[in-house]
Scaffold this motif. Structure first.
Motif, PDB file in Angstrom:
ATOM      1  N   ALA A  77      18.452  -1.875   4.882  1.00  0.00           N
ATOM      2  CA  ALA A  77      17.042  -1.533   5.094  1.00  0.00           C
ATOM      3  C   ALA A  77      16.893  -0.071   5.524  1.00  0.00           C
ATOM      4  CB  ALA A  77      16.420  -2.464   6.127  1.00  0.00           C
ATOM      5  N   GLN A  78      17.781   0.400   6.396  1.00  0.00           N
ATOM      6  CA  GLN A  78      17.738   1.808   6.813  1.00  0.00           C
ATOM      7  C   GLN A  78      17.967   2.729   5.622  1.00  0.00           C
ATOM      8  OE1 GLN A  78      20.712   1.690  10.021  1.00  0.00           O
ATOM      9  NE2 GLN A  78      19.145   2.617  11.324  1.00  0.00           N
ATOM     10  N   ALA A  79      18.975   2.428   4.810  1.00  0.00           N
ATOM     11  CA  ALA A  79      19.281   3.264   3.645  1.00  0.00           C
ATOM     12  C   ALA A  79      18.131   3.263   2.651  1.00  0.00           C
ATOM     13  CB  ALA A  79      20.572   2.791   2.982  1.00  0.00           C
ATOM     14  N   TYR A  80      17.528   2.097   2.442  1.00  0.00           N
ATOM     15  CA  TYR A  80      16.372   2.000   1.545  1.00  0.00           C
ATOM     16  C   TYR A  80      15.226   2.853   2.084  1.00  0.00           C
ATOM     17  CZ  TYR A  80      12.469  -0.015  -1.066  1.00  0.00           C
ATOM     18  OH  TYR A  80      11.367  -0.186  -1.853  1.00  0.00           O
ATOM     19  N   THR A  81      15.009   2.797   3.383  1.00  0.00           N
ATOM     20  CA  THR A  81      13.939   3.577   4.009  1.00  0.00           C
ATOM     21  C   THR A  81      14.178   5.076   3.828  1.00  0.00           C
ATOM     22  OG1 THR A  81      13.575   1.816   5.615  1.00  0.00           O
ATOM     23  CG2 THR A  81      12.705   3.986   6.178  1.00  0.00           C
ATOM     24  N   VAL A  82      15.409   5.513   4.016  1.00  0.00           N
ATOM     25  CA  VAL A  82      15.748   6.929   3.813  1.00  0.00           C
ATOM     26  C   VAL A  82      15.534   7.310   2.353  1.00  0.00           C
ATOM     27  CG1 VAL A  82      17.674   8.581   3.791  1.00  0.00           C
ATOM     28  CG2 VAL A  82      17.308   7.105   5.784  1.00  0.00           C
ATOM     29  N   HIS A  83      15.974   6.445   1.452  1.00  0.00           N
ATOM     30  CA  HIS A  83      15.785   6.678   0.016  1.00  0.00           C
ATOM     31  C   HIS A  83      14.297   6.823  -0.313  1.00  0.00           C
ATOM     32  CE1 HIS A  83      16.329   6.122  -4.327  1.00  0.00           C
ATOM     33  NE2 HIS A  83      15.417   5.163  -4.265  1.00  0.00           N
ATOM     34  N   LEU A  84      13.490   5.926   0.220  1.00  0.00           N
ATOM     35  CA  LEU A  84      12.043   5.969  -0.002  1.00  0.00           C
ATOM     36  C   LEU A  84      11.440   7.229   0.618  1.00  0.00           C
ATOM     37  CD1 LEU A  84       9.456   4.632  -1.026  1.00  0.00           C
ATOM     38  CD2 LEU A  84       9.375   3.360   1.127  1.00  0.00           C
ATOM     39  N   ALA A  85      11.855   7.566   1.833  1.00  0.00           N
ATOM     40  CA  ALA A  85      11.344   8.776   2.500  1.00  0.00           C
ATOM     41  C   ALA A  85      11.687  10.019   1.687  1.00  0.00           C
ATOM     42  CB  ALA A  85      11.915   8.879   3.913  1.00  0.00           C
TER      43      ALA A  85
ATOM     44  N   PHE B 154       1.477  10.457  -1.068  1.00  0.00           N
ATOM     45  CA  PHE B 154       2.319   9.771  -0.087  1.00  0.00           C
ATOM     46  C   PHE B 154       1.680   8.455   0.337  1.00  0.00           C
ATOM     47  CE2 PHE B 154       2.797   8.625   4.337  1.00  0.00           C
ATOM     48  CZ  PHE B 154       4.160   8.369   4.398  1.00  0.00           C
ATOM     49  N   LEU B 155       0.416   8.512   0.740  1.00  0.00           N
ATOM     50  CA  LEU B 155      -0.273   7.318   1.239  1.00  0.00           C
ATOM     51  C   LEU B 155      -0.396   6.245   0.158  1.00  0.00           C
ATOM     52  CD1 LEU B 155      -3.029   9.074   3.364  1.00  0.00           C
ATOM     53  CD2 LEU B 155      -1.072   7.770   4.243  1.00  0.00           C
ATOM     54  N   GLU B 156      -0.715   6.651  -1.057  1.00  0.00           N
ATOM     55  CA  GLU B 156      -0.837   5.674  -2.144  1.00  0.00           C
ATOM     56  C   GLU B 156       0.511   5.057  -2.497  1.00  0.00           C
ATOM     57  OE1 GLU B 156      -4.672   7.720  -4.408  1.00  0.00           O
ATOM     58  OE2 GLU B 156      -2.673   7.937  -5.276  1.00  0.00           O
ATOM     59  N   THR B 157       1.525   5.883  -2.609  1.00  0.00           N
ATOM     60  CA  THR B 157       2.850   5.394  -2.977  1.00  0.00           C
ATOM     61  C   THR B 157       3.437   4.525  -1.878  1.00  0.00           C
ATOM     62  OG1 THR B 157       3.185   7.373  -4.315  1.00  0.00           O
ATOM     63  CG2 THR B 157       5.146   6.104  -3.764  1.00  0.00           C
ATOM     64  N   ALA B 158       3.274   4.949  -0.640  1.00  0.00           N
ATOM     65  CA  ALA B 158       3.793   4.169   0.482  1.00  0.00           C
ATOM     66  C   ALA B 158       3.129   2.802   0.540  1.00  0.00           C
ATOM     67  CB  ALA B 158       3.587   4.920   1.790  1.00  0.00           C
ATOM     68  N   ALA B 159       1.839   2.748   0.279  1.00  0.00           N
ATOM     69  CA  ALA B 159       1.116   1.477   0.338  1.00  0.00           C
ATOM     70  C   ALA B 159       1.576   0.502  -0.738  1.00  0.00           C
ATOM     71  CB  ALA B 159      -0.382   1.722   0.221  1.00  0.00           C
ATOM     72  N   GLU B 160       2.167   1.026  -1.816  1.00  0.00           N
ATOM     73  CA  GLU B 160       2.638   0.173  -2.906  1.00  0.00           C
ATOM     74  C   GLU B 160       4.050  -0.357  -2.687  1.00  0.00           C
ATOM     75  OE1 GLU B 160       2.255   2.727  -6.279  1.00  0.00           O
ATOM     76  OE2 GLU B 160       0.071   2.601  -6.277  1.00  0.00           O
ATOM     77  N   ASP B 161       4.754   0.172  -1.696  1.00  0.00           N
ATOM     78  CA  ASP B 161       6.131  -0.262  -1.473  1.00  0.00           C
ATOM     79  C   ASP B 161       6.147  -1.585  -0.705  1.00  0.00           C
ATOM     80  OD1 ASP B 161       9.105   0.617  -1.542  1.00  0.00           O
ATOM     81  OD2 ASP B 161       8.722  -0.189   0.467  1.00  0.00           O
ATOM     82  N   PRO B 162       6.929  -2.557  -1.164  1.00  0.00           N
ATOM     83  CA  PRO B 162       6.911  -3.868  -0.504  1.00  0.00           C
ATOM     84  C   PRO B 162       7.478  -3.865   0.912  1.00  0.00           C
ATOM     85  CG  PRO B 162       8.589  -3.819  -2.218  1.00  0.00           C
ATOM     86  CD  PRO B 162       7.791  -2.552  -2.343  1.00  0.00           C
ATOM     87  N   LEU B 163       8.439  -3.021   1.197  1.00  0.00           N
ATOM     88  CA  LEU B 163       8.992  -2.960   2.555  1.00  0.00           C
ATOM     89  C   LEU B 163       7.940  -2.403   3.516  1.00  0.00           C
ATOM     90  CD1 LEU B 163      11.726  -3.502   4.040  1.00  0.00           C
ATOM     91  CD2 LEU B 163      12.139  -1.060   3.834  1.00  0.00           C
TER      92      LEU B 163
ATOM     93  N   LEU C 201      12.590  10.818  11.301  1.00  0.00           N
ATOM     94  CA  LEU C 201      11.621  11.886  11.561  1.00  0.00           C
ATOM     95  C   LEU C 201      12.244  13.264  11.368  1.00  0.00           C
ATOM     96  CD1 LEU C 201       9.714  10.506  14.665  1.00  0.00           C
ATOM     97  CD2 LEU C 201       8.710  11.118  12.465  1.00  0.00           C
ATOM     98  N   VAL C 202      13.456  13.448  11.872  1.00  0.00           N
ATOM     99  CA  VAL C 202      14.139  14.738  11.734  1.00  0.00           C
ATOM    100  C   VAL C 202      14.393  15.039  10.257  1.00  0.00           C
ATOM    101  CG1 VAL C 202      16.319  15.944  12.200  1.00  0.00           C
ATOM    102  CG2 VAL C 202      15.167  14.684  14.034  1.00  0.00           C
ATOM    103  N   ARG C 203      14.836  14.038   9.520  1.00  0.00           N
ATOM    104  CA  ARG C 203      15.130  14.224   8.085  1.00  0.00           C
ATOM    105  C   ARG C 203      13.852  14.589   7.319  1.00  0.00           C
ATOM    106  NH1 ARG C 203      19.347  12.064   4.811  1.00  0.00           N
ATOM    107  NH2 ARG C 203      18.759  12.021   2.618  1.00  0.00           N
ATOM    108  N   VAL C 204      12.792  13.812   7.537  1.00  0.00           N
ATOM    109  CA  VAL C 204      11.539  14.049   6.827  1.00  0.00           C
ATOM    110  C   VAL C 204      10.958  15.415   7.211  1.00  0.00           C
ATOM    111  CG1 VAL C 204       9.145  13.266   6.608  1.00  0.00           C
ATOM    112  CG2 VAL C 204      11.020  11.624   6.436  1.00  0.00           C
ATOM    113  N   ALA C 205      10.944  15.744   8.491  1.00  0.00           N
ATOM    114  CA  ALA C 205      10.418  17.044   8.929  1.00  0.00           C
ATOM    115  C   ALA C 205      11.211  18.184   8.292  1.00  0.00           C
ATOM    116  CB  ALA C 205      10.439  17.149  10.448  1.00  0.00           C
ATOM    117  N   GLY C 206      12.518  18.047   8.223  1.00  0.00           N
ATOM    118  CA  GLY C 206      13.351  19.079   7.602  1.00  0.00           C
ATOM    119  C   GLY C 206      13.021  19.275   6.132  1.00  0.00           C
TER     120      GLY C 206
END
Length: 187
Positions: free
Chosen positions: A54-62, A91-100, A125-130
């Motif tokens: 789940a963490q890896a999927y979240t990073v992939h999605l981010a 971002f908001l539209e794509t995120a809302a479409e993700d099942p996780l 947060l650090v990864r996304v901000a970077g």
């Protein structure tokens, strides 16, 4: 694409497909492995656990969402507000479409999933901000470099807040993105 990257892509696609059909609590590594065409041991070796997956999927999605924002910033180098507005809307539209993300937003998520975007969100947060800071530097080379890190960190926190705690009102992603971009960028 390397064999490892192809395997990860297949695993994330299988996980996404399973999440469209059933809640996280019913998704097993065995089912993900079967649907991705890999062994369960391969998943354990790559991710360690369901939480690791789940963490890896979240990073992939981010990463994918950050790439969308970077594209829109680059497409509007002379109009930061429009670039940011379009990026945030996507971002908001794509995120809302993700099942996780949908499971987290609906309050229908296992506590492991909620932890990824709340108490354990620091590395994300650090990864996304970077990534957002790098995208802004590339798109807006004339911008004051001292302003880009706080802008990127603010955007990362706002984006994550919309994942973990959806707005209590029914504004569309376009309305939210427009308001945020107006607040965050000068004309």
């Amino acid at each position: 694409m390397s064999a490892v990257a192809e395997r990860r892509t297949a695993v994330f696609a299988a996980l996404r497909a399973l999440l469209l059909e059933q809640p996280w609590g019913e998704v097993t590594l065995e089912a993900v492995a079967r649907d991705a065409g890999v062994s369960r041991q391969t998943l354990y070796n790559a991710f360690g656990s369901r939480y690791g997956l789940a963490q890896a999927y979240t990073v992939h999605l981010a990463d994918a969402l950050c790439a969308l924002i970077a594209e829109t910033l680059t497409a509007h180098p002379d109009d930061p507000r429009t670039g940011l507005e379009e990026g945030l809307r996507l971002f908001l539209e794509t995120a809302a479409e993700d099942p996780l993300i949908d499971r987290v937003r609906a309050g229908d998520a296992h506590h492991d999933l909620v932890r990824i975007v709340t108490t354990d969100a620091g590395p994300l947060l650090v990864r996304v901000a970077g990534q957002l800071e790098a995208a802004a530097r590339t798109a807006w080379p004339q911008a004051d470099p001292a302003l880009l890190p706080p802008l990127a960190r603010t955007l990362a926190r706002l984006a994550l807040s919309y994942v973990s705690v959806p707005p209590e009102y029914d504004d569309s992603p376009a309305v939210i993105a427009s308001g945020l971009s107006m607040l965050l960028t000068p004309r």
